[in-house]
Scaffold this motif. Structure first.
Motif, PDB file in Angstrom:
ATOM      1  N   LEU A  64       0.855  -1.180   0.000  1.00  0.00           N
ATOM      2  CA  LEU A  64       0.000   0.000   0.000  1.00  0.00           C
ATOM      3  C   LEU A  64       0.890   1.228   0.000  1.00  0.00           C
ATOM      4  CD1 LEU A  64      -2.774   1.431   0.448  1.00  0.00           C
ATOM      5  CD2 LEU A  64      -2.394   1.110   2.891  1.00  0.00           C
ATOM      6  N   SER A  65       0.679   2.101  -0.967  1.00  0.00           N
ATOM      7  CA  SER A  65       1.436   3.350  -0.987  1.00  0.00           C
ATOM      8  C   SER A  65       0.477   4.487  -1.268  1.00  0.00           C
ATOM      9  CB  SER A  65       2.549   3.299  -2.034  1.00  0.00           C
ATOM     10  OG  SER A  65       2.016   3.093  -3.324  1.00  0.00           O
ATOM     11  N   GLY A  66       0.807   5.641  -0.737  1.00  0.00           N
ATOM     12  CA  GLY A  66      -0.051   6.786  -0.956  1.00  0.00           C
ATOM     13  C   GLY A  66       0.598   8.063  -0.498  1.00  0.00           C
ATOM     14  N   SER A  67      -0.020   9.146  -0.869  1.00  0.00           N
ATOM     15  CA  SER A  67       0.437  10.457  -0.427  1.00  0.00           C
ATOM     16  C   SER A  67      -0.781  11.259  -0.021  1.00  0.00           C
ATOM     17  CB  SER A  67       1.209  11.162  -1.533  1.00  0.00           C
ATOM     18  OG  SER A  67       0.368  11.420  -2.641  1.00  0.00           O
ATOM     19  N   GLY A  68      -0.574  12.198   0.874  1.00  0.00           N
ATOM     20  CA  GLY A  68      -1.683  13.012   1.334  1.00  0.00           C
ATOM     21  C   GLY A  68      -1.252  13.966   2.410  1.00  0.00           C
ATOM     22  N   ILE A  69      -2.208  14.309   3.257  1.00  0.00           N
ATOM     23  CA  ILE A  69      -1.932  15.188   4.390  1.00  0.00           C
ATOM     24  C   ILE A  69      -2.418  14.500   5.655  1.00  0.00           C
ATOM     25  CG2 ILE A  69      -1.993  17.346   3.094  1.00  0.00           C
ATOM     26  CD1 ILE A  69      -4.876  17.712   4.032  1.00  0.00           C
ATOM     27  N   PHE A  70      -1.674  14.743   6.740  1.00  0.00           N
ATOM     28  CA  PHE A  70      -2.067  14.149   8.012  1.00  0.00           C
ATOM     29  C   PHE A  70      -3.278  14.863   8.580  1.00  0.00           C
ATOM     30  CE2 PHE A  70       2.395  12.749   7.966  1.00  0.00           C
ATOM     31  CZ  PHE A  70       2.202  11.402   8.217  1.00  0.00           C
ATOM     32  N   LYS A  71      -4.064  14.120   9.329  1.00  0.00           N
ATOM     33  CA  LYS A  71      -5.258  14.663   9.976  1.00  0.00           C
ATOM     34  C   LYS A  71      -4.867  15.698  11.034  1.00  0.00           C
ATOM     35  CE  LYS A  71      -8.641  13.012  13.148  1.00  0.00           C
ATOM     36  NZ  LYS A  71      -9.012  11.873  13.911  1.00  0.00           N
ATOM     37  N   ASP A  72      -3.817  15.390  11.804  1.00  0.00           N
ATOM     38  CA  ASP A  72      -3.354  16.281  12.859  1.00  0.00           C
ATOM     39  C   ASP A  72      -1.942  15.869  13.271  1.00  0.00           C
ATOM     40  OD1 ASP A  72      -3.722  13.967  14.435  1.00  0.00           O
ATOM     41  OD2 ASP A  72      -5.682  14.644  15.112  1.00  0.00           O
ATOM     42  N   ALA A  73      -1.365  16.612  14.220  1.00  0.00           N
ATOM     43  CA  ALA A  73      -0.002  16.322  14.670  1.00  0.00           C
ATOM     44  C   ALA A  73       0.104  14.953  15.330  1.00  0.00           C
ATOM     45  CB  ALA A  73       0.471  17.414  15.631  1.00  0.00           C
ATOM     46  N   ALA A  74      -0.948  14.527  16.034  1.00  0.00           N
ATOM     47  CA  ALA A  74      -0.920  13.225  16.704  1.00  0.00           C
ATOM     48  C   ALA A  74      -0.856  12.080  15.693  1.00  0.00           C
ATOM     49  CB  ALA A  74      -2.148  13.070  17.606  1.00  0.00           C
ATOM     50  N   SER A  75      -1.594  12.211  14.593  1.00  0.00           N
ATOM     51  CA  SER A  75      -1.567  11.149  13.587  1.00  0.00           C
ATOM     52  C   SER A  75      -0.216  11.110  12.877  1.00  0.00           C
ATOM     53  CB  SER A  75      -2.712  11.322  12.589  1.00  0.00           C
ATOM     54  OG  SER A  75      -2.657  12.570  11.958  1.00  0.00           O
ATOM     55  N   ASP A  76       0.389  12.258  12.653  1.00  0.00           N
ATOM     56  CA  ASP A  76       1.735  12.320  12.090  1.00  0.00           C
ATOM     57  C   ASP A  76       2.706  11.605  13.016  1.00  0.00           C
ATOM     58  OD1 ASP A  76       4.173  13.005  10.909  1.00  0.00           O
ATOM     59  OD2 ASP A  76       4.077  15.089  11.565  1.00  0.00           O
ATOM     60  N   ALA A  77       2.619  11.897  14.306  1.00  0.00           N
ATOM     61  CA  ALA A  77       3.502  11.280  15.298  1.00  0.00           C
ATOM     62  C   ALA A  77       3.306   9.769  15.360  1.00  0.00           C
ATOM     63  CB  ALA A  77       3.271  11.912  16.665  1.00  0.00           C
ATOM     64  N   ALA A  78       2.069   9.304  15.251  1.00  0.00           N
ATOM     65  CA  ALA A  78       1.787   7.865  15.327  1.00  0.00           C
ATOM     66  C   ALA A  78       2.460   7.111  14.184  1.00  0.00           C
ATOM     67  CB  ALA A  78       0.279   7.622  15.304  1.00  0.00           C
ATOM     68  N   LEU A  79       2.315   7.626  12.964  1.00  0.00           N
ATOM     69  CA  LEU A  79       2.927   6.949  11.819  1.00  0.00           C
ATOM     70  C   LEU A  79       4.443   7.028  11.891  1.00  0.00           C
ATOM     71  CD1 LEU A  79       2.214   5.360   9.260  1.00  0.00           C
ATOM     72  CD2 LEU A  79       2.384   7.509   8.004  1.00  0.00           C
ATOM     73  N   ARG A  80       4.956   8.169  12.278  1.00  0.00           N
ATOM     74  CA  ARG A  80       6.407   8.362  12.397  1.00  0.00           C
ATOM     75  C   ARG A  80       6.984   7.406  13.442  1.00  0.00           C
ATOM     76  NH1 ARG A  80       6.296  13.585  13.229  1.00  0.00           N
ATOM     77  NH2 ARG A  80       6.409  13.411  15.492  1.00  0.00           N
ATOM     78  N   GLN A  81       6.298   7.251  14.576  1.00  0.00           N
ATOM     79  CA  GLN A  81       6.779   6.359  15.628  1.00  0.00           C
ATOM     80  C   GLN A  81       6.816   4.910  15.158  1.00  0.00           C
ATOM     81  OE1 GLN A  81       4.634   6.654  19.313  1.00  0.00           O
ATOM     82  NE2 GLN A  81       5.958   5.192  20.360  1.00  0.00           N
ATOM     83  N   VAL A  82       5.762   4.478  14.472  1.00  0.00           N
ATOM     84  CA  VAL A  82       5.725   3.110  13.952  1.00  0.00           C
ATOM     85  C   VAL A  82       6.890   2.887  12.978  1.00  0.00           C
ATOM     86  CG1 VAL A  82       4.417   1.537  12.470  1.00  0.00           C
ATOM     87  CG2 VAL A  82       3.263   2.754  14.299  1.00  0.00           C
ATOM     88  N   PHE A  83       7.169   3.904  12.151  1.00  0.00           N
ATOM     89  CA  PHE A  83       8.278   3.775  11.194  1.00  0.00           C
ATOM     90  C   PHE A  83       9.618   3.666  11.921  1.00  0.00           C
ATOM     91  CE2 PHE A  83      11.729   5.743   8.814  1.00  0.00           C
ATOM     92  CZ  PHE A  83      11.782   4.899   7.719  1.00  0.00           C
ATOM     93  N   PHE A  84       9.910   4.593  12.835  1.00  0.00           N
ATOM     94  CA  PHE A  84      11.223   4.606  13.486  1.00  0.00           C
ATOM     95  C   PHE A  84      11.439   3.428  14.415  1.00  0.00           C
ATOM     96  CE2 PHE A  84      11.343   9.071  12.083  1.00  0.00           C
ATOM     97  CZ  PHE A  84      12.602   9.057  11.479  1.00  0.00           C
ATOM     98  N   GLU A  85      10.369   2.835  14.899  1.00  0.00           N
ATOM     99  CA  GLU A  85      10.484   1.627  15.722  1.00  0.00           C
ATOM    100  C   GLU A  85      10.553   0.362  14.872  1.00  0.00           C
ATOM    101  OE1 GLU A  85       7.172   1.726  18.397  1.00  0.00           O
ATOM    102  OE2 GLU A  85       8.034   3.322  19.625  1.00  0.00           O
ATOM    103  N   SER A  86      10.377   0.511  13.563  1.00  0.00           N
ATOM    104  CA  SER A  86      10.320  -0.652  12.647  1.00  0.00           C
ATOM    105  C   SER A  86       9.289  -1.658  13.141  1.00  0.00           C
ATOM    106  CB  SER A  86      11.686  -1.319  12.502  1.00  0.00           C
ATOM    107  OG  SER A  86      12.591  -0.459  11.895  1.00  0.00           O
ATOM    108  N   ARG A  87       8.215  -1.127  13.682  1.00  0.00           N
ATOM    109  CA  ARG A  87       7.183  -1.955  14.298  1.00  0.00           C
ATOM    110  C   ARG A  87       6.109  -2.349  13.284  1.00  0.00           C
ATOM    111  NH1 ARG A  87       2.686   0.082  17.575  1.00  0.00           N
ATOM    112  NH2 ARG A  87       3.783   2.082  17.589  1.00  0.00           N
ATOM    113  N   VAL A  88       5.637  -3.565  13.401  1.00  0.00           N
ATOM    114  CA  VAL A  88       4.486  -4.013  12.623  1.00  0.00           C
ATOM    115  C   VAL A  88       3.242  -3.612  13.413  1.00  0.00           C
ATOM    116  CG1 VAL A  88       3.246  -6.038  11.775  1.00  0.00           C
ATOM    117  CG2 VAL A  88       5.740  -5.912  11.554  1.00  0.00           C
ATOM    118  N   ALA A  89       2.317  -2.930  12.739  1.00  0.00           N
ATOM    119  CA  ALA A  89       1.096  -2.465  13.402  1.00  0.00           C
ATOM    120  C   ALA A  89      -0.108  -2.803  12.537  1.00  0.00           C
ATOM    121  CB  ALA A  89       1.176  -0.955  13.646  1.00  0.00           C
ATOM    122  N   ALA A  90      -1.260  -2.815  13.169  1.00  0.00           N
ATOM    123  CA  ALA A  90      -2.501  -3.059  12.431  1.00  0.00           C
ATOM    124  C   ALA A  90      -2.933  -1.769  11.739  1.00  0.00           C
ATOM    125  CB  ALA A  90      -3.586  -3.540  13.382  1.00  0.00           C
ATOM    126  N   PHE A  91      -3.127  -1.870  10.424  1.00  0.00           N
ATOM    127  CA  PHE A  91      -3.599  -0.750   9.625  1.00  0.00           C
ATOM    128  C   PHE A  91      -4.876  -1.153   8.908  1.00  0.00           C
ATOM    129  CE2 PHE A  91       0.771   0.554  10.100  1.00  0.00           C
ATOM    130  CZ  PHE A  91       0.719   1.936  10.103  1.00  0.00           C
TER     131      PHE A  91
END
Length: 137
Positions: A64-91
């Motif tokens: 899944l790939s896409g581009s867009g705008i984040f809903k808010d700062a918290a949603s930006d932080a959530a995705l960024r955290q999952v990326f930097f932790e190399s964590r598998v999460a439910a999407f």
């Protein structure tokens, strides 16, 4: 099927693993691809030397790939955290008048951009990391 509003295509995450998904972004452009590898079992006795495949034996995956705008700062932080932790999460990807694709994904690419007179945008790529489910809507 009539045309759908692109703004209704959403990307959601279950941060806590409790089954409740929150919207992190409206995707302006997106691509979801499903793939299945094949297992070739052709041998010298295959009829007419036509290739034979072993059904249900290959590895399945989704990207899944896409581009867009984040809903808010918290949603930006959530995705960024999952990326930097190399964590598998439910999407969950909600595709209007098509369905919901839900399951474990790993964020494999995350890019930010923006023009001097516009909003900050992002691009993300997620790769499936387990079994996915599909629910028609």
């Amino acid at each position: 099927m009539s045309a759908q509003k692109g703004k209704d295509l959403l990307l959601k995450i279950d941060e806590d693993g409790d089954g409740s998904f929150t919207t992190i972004a409206g995707l302006r452009s997106r691509r979801i691809a499903f793939n299945a590898e094949v297992v070739d079992v052709t041998d010298s006795e295959s009829a007419g030397r036509w290739r034979e495949l072993l059904g249900g034996a290959g590895v399945q995956r989704a990207s899944l790939s896409g581009s867009g705008i984040f809903k808010d700062a918290a949603s930006d932080a959530a995705l960024r955290q999952v990326f930097f932790e190399s964590r598998v999460a439910a999407f969950q990807a909600v595709i209007p008048d098509f369905g919901r694709v839900t399951g474990p994904f790993q964020v494999t690419a995350l890019e930010y951009g923006g023009e001097h007179d516009g909003e900050v945008t992002f691009e993300a790529t997620l790769e499936s990391a387990g079994a996915l489910s599909f629910e028609a809507i």
